[in-house]
Design an enzyme around this catalytic site. Structure first.
Site, PDB file in Angstrom:
ATOM      1  N   ASP A   8       0.873  -1.164   0.000  1.00 57.64           N
ATOM      2  CA  ASP A   8       0.000   0.000   0.000  1.00 57.64           C
ATOM      3  C   ASP A   8       0.918   1.225   0.000  1.00 57.64           C
ATOM      4  O   ASP A   8       1.515   1.558   1.019  1.00 57.64           O
ATOM      5  CB  ASP A   8      -0.907  -0.006   1.233  1.00 57.64           C
ATOM      6  CG  ASP A   8      -1.804   1.236   1.307  1.00 57.64           C
ATOM      7  OD1 ASP A   8      -1.853   1.980   0.310  1.00 57.64           O
ATOM      8  OD2 ASP A   8      -2.441   1.445   2.344  1.00 57.64           O
ATOM      9  N   LYS A  70       2.619  10.967  -3.509  1.00 59.89           N
ATOM     10  CA  LYS A  70       1.554  10.250  -4.213  1.00 59.89           C
ATOM     11  C   LYS A  70       0.630  11.209  -4.958  1.00 59.89           C
ATOM     12  O   LYS A  70       0.073  10.862  -5.998  1.00 59.89           O
ATOM     13  CB  LYS A  70       0.761   9.414  -3.202  1.00 59.89           C
ATOM     14  CG  LYS A  70      -0.342   8.552  -3.803  1.00 59.89           C
ATOM     15  CD  LYS A  70      -0.950   7.677  -2.729  1.00 59.89           C
ATOM     16  CE  LYS A  70      -2.075   6.812  -3.264  1.00 59.89           C
ATOM     17  NZ  LYS A  70      -2.610   5.905  -2.214  1.00 59.89           N
ATOM     18  N   GLU A 147      -7.670   0.074  -3.948  1.00 56.18           N
ATOM     19  CA  GLU A 147      -7.626  -0.100  -2.498  1.00 56.18           C
ATOM     20  C   GLU A 147      -8.939  -0.641  -1.910  1.00 56.18           C
ATOM     21  O   GLU A 147      -8.906  -1.537  -1.055  1.00 56.18           O
ATOM     22  CB  GLU A 147      -7.214   1.222  -1.846  1.00 56.18           C
ATOM     23  CG  GLU A 147      -5.747   1.557  -2.112  1.00 56.18           C
ATOM     24  CD  GLU A 147      -5.397   3.001  -1.857  1.00 56.18           C
ATOM     25  OE1 GLU A 147      -6.295   3.789  -1.477  1.00 56.18           O
ATOM     26  OE2 GLU A 147      -4.220   3.363  -2.040  1.00 56.18           O
ATOM     27  N   ASP A 169     -12.645   4.738   1.511  1.00 53.79           N
ATOM     28  CA  ASP A 169     -11.187   4.818   1.561  1.00 53.79           C
ATOM     29  C   ASP A 169     -10.820   6.291   1.705  1.00 53.79           C
ATOM     30  O   ASP A 169     -10.784   7.031   0.720  1.00 53.79           O
ATOM     31  CB  ASP A 169     -10.580   4.213   0.301  1.00 53.79           C
ATOM     32  CG  ASP A 169      -9.061   4.341   0.282  1.00 53.79           C
ATOM     33  OD1 ASP A 169      -8.478   4.569   1.361  1.00 53.79           O
ATOM     34  OD2 ASP A 169      -8.468   4.223  -0.804  1.00 53.79           O
TER      35      ASP A 169
END
Length: 206
Positions: A8, A70, A147, A169
């Site tokens: 992750d 990210k 995810e 999420d």
């Protein structure tokens, strides 16, 4: 045979896991920490810092530290780290390489392949950039997995009847919602929606 891991790659923190007896197991570092802060830096001597050490130096030396990389994946942004410039993929690769090394030390095995999770609403460009980061880190990326789907796959209350779940999420940089249908061993994502600019970083700025 080399081990396969799941990663992750998060905005704020990242982690690496593998299967132990068919169950997911998050691999800790030597100090027992499960999470790796997604922060990369160089110290005053030019030494590379990844994780906690980089996060600790951020307040004092932001010009030598990169966080929340990210959010830049899939863009043409150039990130400065000291006197050098890097692509978002190159910075992310340093985080992935650190997780790879952690897994190899814990498993006493080489790690060459990985599944990497991304927000459900990541664009094709962001997914490709994530795959490129894995390759730079020396990993064959077997799959880029949403995810919410990853969360649903380890849902342990599976039965013969179909169940529909709403999976949230909410991370450091993104917020996704997915409707997932689970029937026995089969998991199907029926719908997803999200915002790649709505996460903890945005809340902190308010």
């Amino acid at each position: 045979m080399a081990s396969v891991v799941g990663i992750d790659l998060g905005t704020t923190n990242s982690l690496v896991a593998t299967l132990d007896g068919g169950q997911p197991w998050v691999i800790p570092d030597a100090a027992g920490e499960l999470l790796l802060p997604s922060v990369v830096g160089v110290n005053a001597e030019g030494q590379l810092l990844v994780g906690q050490a980089a996060r600790r130096q951020y307040a004092a030396a932001p010009e030598r530290t990169v966080r929340s990389v990210k959010r830049q994946m899939g863009s043409n942004t150039t990130l400065s780290l000291g006197d050098r410039s890097y692509s978002p993929q190159a910075i992310s690769a340093l985080i992935l390489r650190s997780l790879k090394q952690r897994a190899e030390e814990a498993l006493h095995d080489t790690v060459e392949q990985a599944v990497i999770t991304v927000p459900a609403y990541f664009t094709d460009a962001q997914r490709q950039a994530t795959k490129e980061a894995g390759e730079i880190a020396g990993l064959e990326v077997l799959q880029i997995l949403n995810e919410p789907t990853a969360a649903a796959l380890v849902f342990d209350k599976r039965g013969e009847d179909s169940q529909r779940l709403l999976v949230y999420d909410l991370g450091g940089g993104t917020f996704d919602v997915s409707i997932v249908e689970i029937t026995g061993p089969v998991t199907e994502v029926l719908a997803s929606h999200g915002n790649n600019r709505l996460g903890g970083d945005d809340f902190d700025r308010q």
